[in-house]
Design an enzyme around this catalytic site. Structure first.
Site, PDB file in Angstrom:
ATOM      1  N   VAL A 198       6.039 143.351 111.512  1.00 28.39           N
ATOM      2  CA  VAL A 198       6.038 141.905 111.264  1.00 28.39           C
ATOM      3  C   VAL A 198       5.139 141.202 112.285  1.00 28.39           C
ATOM      4  O   VAL A 198       4.431 140.244 111.944  1.00 28.39           O
ATOM      5  CB  VAL A 198       7.483 141.353 111.293  1.00 28.39           C
ATOM      6  CG1 VAL A 198       7.482 139.853 111.089  1.00 28.39           C
ATOM      7  CG2 VAL A 198       8.337 142.032 110.230  1.00 28.39           C
ATOM      8  N   GLY A 199       5.136 141.702 113.523  1.00 32.02           N
ATOM      9  CA  GLY A 199       4.288 141.103 114.558  1.00 32.02           C
ATOM     10  C   GLY A 199       2.826 141.063 114.137  1.00 32.02           C
ATOM     11  O   GLY A 199       2.116 140.071 114.368  1.00 32.02           O
ATOM     12  N   CYS A 246      14.642 147.325 122.822  1.00 34.93           N
ATOM     13  CA  CYS A 246      13.177 147.513 122.861  1.00 34.93           C
ATOM     14  C   CYS A 246      12.766 148.290 124.104  1.00 34.93           C
ATOM     15  O   CYS A 246      11.809 149.067 124.080  1.00 34.93           O
ATOM     16  CB  CYS A 246      12.486 146.164 122.833  1.00 34.93           C
ATOM     17  SG  CYS A 246      13.121 145.048 124.102  1.00 34.93           S
ATOM     18  N   GLU A 259       9.313 154.396 117.097  1.00 33.03           N
ATOM     19  CA  GLU A 259      10.511 153.747 117.639  1.00 33.03           C
ATOM     20  C   GLU A 259      11.649 153.926 116.637  1.00 33.03           C
ATOM     21  O   GLU A 259      11.570 153.424 115.515  1.00 33.03           O
ATOM     22  CB  GLU A 259      10.239 152.256 117.864  1.00 33.03           C
ATOM     23  CG  GLU A 259      11.400 151.564 118.536  1.00 33.03           C
ATOM     24  CD  GLU A 259      11.192 150.058 118.657  1.00 33.03           C
ATOM     25  OE1 GLU A 259      10.675 149.440 117.712  1.00 33.03           O
ATOM     26  OE2 GLU A 259      11.571 149.505 119.705  1.00 33.03           O
TER      27      GLU A 259
HETATM   28  P1  NAD Z   1      12.079 142.665 112.441  1.00 32.33           P
HETATM   29  O1  NAD Z   1      10.625 142.573 112.752  1.00 32.33           O
HETATM   30  O2  NAD Z   1      12.495 143.307 111.184  1.00 32.33           O
HETATM   31  O3  NAD Z   1      12.706 141.197 112.406  1.00 32.33           O
HETATM   32  C1  NAD Z   1      12.564 140.305 113.489  1.00 32.33           C
HETATM   33  C2  NAD Z   1      12.647 138.886 112.967  1.00 32.33           C
HETATM   34  O4  NAD Z   1      11.521 138.654 112.124  1.00 32.33           O
HETATM   35  C3  NAD Z   1      13.888 138.588 112.120  1.00 32.33           C
HETATM   36  O5  NAD Z   1      14.325 137.262 112.378  1.00 32.33           O
HETATM   37  C4  NAD Z   1      13.356 138.690 110.708  1.00 32.33           C
HETATM   38  O6  NAD Z   1      14.079 137.918 109.782  1.00 32.33           O
HETATM   39  C5  NAD Z   1      11.950 138.131 110.880  1.00 32.33           C
HETATM   40  N1  NAD Z   1      10.997 138.539 109.853  1.00 32.33           N
HETATM   41  C6  NAD Z   1      11.018 139.628 109.044  1.00 32.33           C
HETATM   42  N2  NAD Z   1       9.953 139.624 108.214  1.00 32.33           N
HETATM   43  C7  NAD Z   1       9.238 138.521 108.508  1.00 32.33           C
HETATM   44  C8  NAD Z   1       8.018 137.967 108.022  1.00 32.33           C
HETATM   45  N3  NAD Z   1       7.335 138.554 107.044  1.00 32.33           N
HETATM   46  N4  NAD Z   1       7.548 136.834 108.584  1.00 32.33           N
HETATM   47  C9  NAD Z   1       8.228 136.226 109.594  1.00 32.33           C
HETATM   48  N5  NAD Z   1       9.403 136.688 110.076  1.00 32.33           N
HETATM   49  C10 NAD Z   1       9.896 137.822 109.553  1.00 32.33           C
HETATM   50  O7  NAD Z   1      12.766 143.334 113.704  1.00 32.33           O
HETATM   51  P2  NAD Z   1      14.311 143.644 113.931  1.00 32.33           P
HETATM   52  O8  NAD Z   1      14.661 144.829 113.122  1.00 32.33           O
HETATM   53  O9  NAD Z   1      15.131 142.407 113.765  1.00 32.33           O
HETATM   54  O10 NAD Z   1      14.322 143.987 115.488  1.00 32.33           O
HETATM   55  C11 NAD Z   1      13.992 145.228 115.991  1.00 32.33           C
HETATM   56  C12 NAD Z   1      12.613 145.212 116.600  1.00 32.33           C
HETATM   57  O11 NAD Z   1      12.541 144.176 117.598  1.00 32.33           O
HETATM   58  C13 NAD Z   1      12.319 146.491 117.336  1.00 32.33           C
HETATM   59  O12 NAD Z   1      10.999 146.899 117.087  1.00 32.33           O
HETATM   60  C14 NAD Z   1      12.498 146.099 118.808  1.00 32.33           C
HETATM   61  O13 NAD Z   1      11.824 146.911 119.713  1.00 32.33           O
HETATM   62  C15 NAD Z   1      11.992 144.704 118.802  1.00 32.33           C
HETATM   63  N6  NAD Z   1      12.489 143.966 119.979  1.00 32.33           N
HETATM   64  C16 NAD Z   1      11.610 143.701 120.994  1.00 32.33           C
HETATM   65  C17 NAD Z   1      12.049 143.038 122.135  1.00 32.33           C
HETATM   66  C18 NAD Z   1      11.105 142.722 123.264  1.00 32.33           C
HETATM   67  O14 NAD Z   1      11.469 141.949 124.140  1.00 32.33           O
HETATM   68  N7  NAD Z   1       9.919 143.286 123.309  1.00 32.33           N
HETATM   69  C19 NAD Z   1      13.398 142.641 122.249  1.00 32.33           C
HETATM   70  C20 NAD Z   1      14.254 142.944 121.195  1.00 32.33           C
HETATM   71  C21 NAD Z   1      13.797 143.612 120.064  1.00 32.33           C
END
Ligand code: NAD
Length: 492
Positions: A248-249, A300, A396
């Site tokens: 998503v990032g 993470c 991951e």
């Molecule tokens: P995800 O990317 O699935 O979702 C994260 C957020 O993005 C949620 O709110 C989701 O609804 C939203 N999202 C999903 N699709 C989207 C789109 N197309 N456009 C905009 N927003 C959208 O991740 P997750 O499963 O919720 O979390 C796990 C991931 O987060 C892992 O990769 C983990 O490493 C990472 N994480 C990183 C940190 C850090 O500080 N680096 C901290 C916590 C989690």
């Protein structure tokens, strides 16, 4: 001395309406999403499924509040006083927030109430103290002809911030974005994860109670591909700050690039734990194990590649086996449990799929590997021996799965550590200062923990490189990321 288990608050659900302009409102399209308790597979409640129309309304409310100056031009010390009150309220409501978090996403209650929620309060308190300490620079410039020149910079609030957060630490990760953004004078629209929205809704009510004016902090719950995507693409925001998966990032980065919008990305990790032969294993082993199994590996910063010197590999593997077999995987609210649940069925199946893949690729499964019980998404702490080319060492997993990999000298350890798409953090276990000193600069990561591990501290920056993200949260960098720097050349 026995420490009493913290009191558990009864589950008190917040109003599940969206928080827009200081009110709890129904989503325009009226849809809902089931919030499921992963320990029981039972429905907790229905969350509002916000859509693009709701995001529009929230961004408009945030913009109106920002332009009014009610918050953005409030003296920093006043903003700080309100944020300090917010920190106190978060602390006072720690049990309520933790019950919501642990019920919704399965983390041990002990860890939410004693770790995450206090960390969120600490983050608000830290940035409350920064709200009147946002400094620019000054420079005596050369004269232009006979005109004297003096230069300085201002750091002004960026404007309206879109924040998107994951489910694994909902209050603390929200605080890393919301506290510095508010301290800087910005307005915020938060889209929390669909698996962990209840605590962020409660947070919105606490911020309102603390005195954050209407419209300054808004919450739109909903699916990522609708509410999240609409927020990330919205022309009315000045910055998007995202924590979540690299998948998503990447989308958010390209949307932001298209609009020349500021972006911070905190993405995944696959941290190496480098264990040198001179490590003090008695003190290191609990950290190494926790680095893999804390919150069922749904962190993470988890150190899921245990990169050990060959001379002590058997000892480290034994230590991990002992920890894994001594774990009590069960109800997150049971004081006897040492591991809670996986967040949802999809993630549970994904983790079991990775375990099968590890076995199929020839990794040596030394302990764990199976589901626990037949109700709820519980997985055994799992340890493989293998090498860095395995899928389980490269991707991951976000689950309780460790891979132990051996090295024969420091150069090889560094090579293995850096042989990954991620660059969030690393651990070093060694008692030898020259080793530690020479390895730290060679690691391609944002943070290094030496002889320990833990939650990032608000006083120091946190973030990664490559597939782990762009930019930094926390520390001074995390505050400045919500400001625009303006340079002034003064002639007189
Ligand atoms: P995800 O990317 O699935 O979702 C994260 C957020 O993005 C949620 O709110 C989701 O609804 C939203 N999202 C999903 N699709 C989207 C789109 N197309 N456009 C905009 N927003 C959208 O991740 P997750 O499963 O919720 O979390 C796990 C991931 O987060 C892992 O990769 C983990 O490493 C990472 N994480 C990183 C940190 C850090 O500080 N680096 C901290 C916590 C989690």
């Amino acid at each position: 001395m026995t420490v009493a288990f913290p009191e558990v608050a009864p589950l008190t659900l917040p109003d599940t309406g969206l928080r827009i302009g200081g009110r709890a409102v129904a989503p325009a399209a009226g849809g809902g999403i089931d919030a499921i308790n992963p320990a029981t597979e039972e429905r907790i409640t229905e969350l509002a499924a916000g859509t693009a129309e709701d995001v529009d309304r929230a961004v408009a409310a945030a913009r109106e509040a920002f332009e009014s100056g009610v918050w953005s031009r409030m003296p920093g010390a006043e903003r700080g006083r309100i944020l300090m009150r917010a920190a106190d309220l978060i602390e006072q409501h720690a049990a309520v927030l933790s019950t919501l978090e642990s019920t919704e996403m399965g983390k041990l209650y002990l860890h939410t109430v004693a770790g995450d929620v206090p960390a969120a309060a600490a983050c608000f308190r830290h940035y409350a103290g920064s709200a009147d300490k946002i400094y620019g620079q000054s420079a005596q410039l050369p004269n232009v002809g006979d005109q004297r020149r003096f230069g300085f910079t201002l750091r002004q609030p960026l404007g309206v911030v879109g924040a998107i957060t994951p489910w694994n630490n909902p209050t603390v990760v929200a605080s890393w974005k919301v506290a510095p953004a508010l301290a800087a004078g910005c307005s915020v629209v938060l889209k929390p994860a669909e698996d962990a929205s209840l605590a962020p809704l409660r947070l919105a009510d606490l911020l309102a109670e603390a005195g954050v004016p209407d419209g300054v902090f808004n919450v739109v719950t909903g699916l990522g591909e609708t509410a999240g995507a609409a927020l990330a693409a919205h022309p009315g925001i000045d910055k998007i700050t995202f924590t979540g998966s690299p998948r998503v990032g990447r989308q958010i980065q390209s949307l932001a690039g298209d609009k020349f919008r500021k972006v911070t990305l905190e993405l995944g990790g696959k941290a190496p734990q480098l264990v040198f032969p001179d490590a003090d294993l008695a003190s290191a082993m609990p950290w190494i194990a926790m680095g893999n199994f804390y919150h069922q590996g749904q962190v993470c910063a988890a150190g899921t590649r245990v990169v050990v010197h060959e001379s002590i590999a058997d000892q480290v593997v034994e230590g991990l086996i002992e920890f894994a077999r001594g774990s009590v995987v069960g109800d997150p609210f049971d004081p006897a449990s040492t591991q809670g649940t996986i967040v949802n069925e999809r993630q549970f199946e994904r983790i079991l799929g990775y375990i099968e893949k590890g076995k199929a690729e020839g990794a040596d499964l030394v302990t764990g590997g199976a589901r626990v019980g037949d109700r709820g998404y519980f997985v055994e702490p799992t340890v493989f021996r293998g090498d860095n080319s395995l899928t389980i060492a490269r991707e991951e997993i976000f689950g309780p799965v460790a891979t132990v990999i051996t090295f024969s000298d420091a150069d090889e350890a560094v090579r293995i550590a850096n042989d990954t798409q991620y660059g969030l953090n690393a651990f070093i276990f060694s008692q030898d200062l020259p080793t530690v000193h020479s390895v730290i600069p060679q690691l391609r990561v944002g943070t290094v923990w030496v002889n320990g591990w833990g939650v990032p501290d608000p006083s120091l920056p946190w973030g990664g490189r490559e597939a782990s993200g762009i930019g930094r949260e926390l520390g001074v960098s995390g505050l400045e990321a919500f400001t625009e720097e303006k340079t002034v050349h003064l002639g007189f």
